[in-house]
Design a protein around this motif. Structure first.
Motif, mmCIF file in Angstrom:
data_model
loop_
_atom_site.group_PDB
_atom_site.id
_atom_site.type_symbol
_atom_site.label_atom_id
_atom_site.label_comp_id
_atom_site.label_asym_id
_atom_site.label_seq_id
_atom_site.Cartn_x
_atom_site.Cartn_y
_atom_site.Cartn_z
ATOM 1 N N SER A 113 8.980 -27.154 20.013
ATOM 2 C CA SER A 113 10.058 -26.291 19.513
ATOM 3 C C SER A 113 10.851 -26.942 18.389
ATOM 4 O O SER A 113 11.239 -26.264 17.436
ATOM 5 N N VAL A 133 8.522 -19.156 20.669
ATOM 6 C CA VAL A 133 8.056 -19.767 21.912
ATOM 7 C C VAL A 133 7.091 -20.878 21.540
ATOM 8 O O VAL A 133 6.078 -20.639 20.886
ATOM 9 N N HIS A 137 8.021 -24.730 25.922
ATOM 10 C CA HIS A 137 8.649 -23.613 26.639
ATOM 11 C C HIS A 137 7.791 -23.065 27.767
ATOM 12 O O HIS A 137 8.265 -22.243 28.555
#
Length: 188
Positions: A113, A133, A137
């Motif tokens: 991320s 995403v 995640h």
């Protein structure tokens, strides 16, 4: 062409952004520091996988005794340094710009991320997406459907009403497993 979909989901590396050559360059650099051989075919075969998964395979190929998570962190630091200087969007970004405000959109990536957010922000693209995403995640990565299912959930759209844009076999499998239509951007 995409009117029938309620949500659009985009892979990032190799689909929205021309990052693949830089990822390979970073792997070469990091593996070289450890005296390991870079196996391009293995890396390409694992496109769409999180970095630690690719690192684990490269460690296995080289019969090395390294931590895959640490090796992936080293590679990600190299990629971030390189990419922020040279990454360019790919032509598919025009689809994003065309559909912005007309349909919810998300990025579903095998990158971490921090890197995904930094790259999208650096190129002024983050504002187009309702969700990003990344590998950190989800517990199960591409070819499992989890990344794309979480994208649909965060967009508030049924998975069966989504289309995924992908450039990797693992991503194509993940989209199909999620019950989504998929566009193989390598064929565009």
């Amino acid at each position: 062409m995409y009117e029938r979909y309620a949500g659009l989901i985009f892979d990032m590396d190799g689909t929205l952004l021309d990052t693949e050559p830089t990822h390979r360059k970073a792997w070469r650099e990091v593996l070289g520091r450890h005296g390991l051989r870079f196996d391009e075919q293995a890396v390409v075969a694992l496109n769409g996988s999180p970095g630690w998964h690719i690192a684990r395979k490269l460690i296995e190929i080289n019969h090395a005794d390294l931590d895959p998570y640490s090796l992936a962190d080293e590679k990600n630091a190299a990629v971030r340094r390189m990419l922020l200087d040279c990454v360019e969007p790919l032509p598919l970004v025009e689809v994003v710009r065309t559909w912005y405000g007309r349909r919810p959109m998300a990025v579903g990536t095998g990158s971490g991320s921090a890197l995904a957010e930094a790259l999208l922000a650096h190129l002024g693209l983050r504002r187009y997406f309702d969700a990003v995403v990344a590998a950190d995640h989800v517990q199960h990565h591409k070819p499992a459907p989890d990344t794309f299912l979480l994208c649909a959930e965060r967009m508030g759209v049924s998975p069966t009403r989504c289309v995924v844009f992908e450039d990797a076999d693992f991503g194509l499998q993940a989209a199909r497993a999620a019950g989504m239509d998929v566009v193989d951007v390598r064929l565009l």
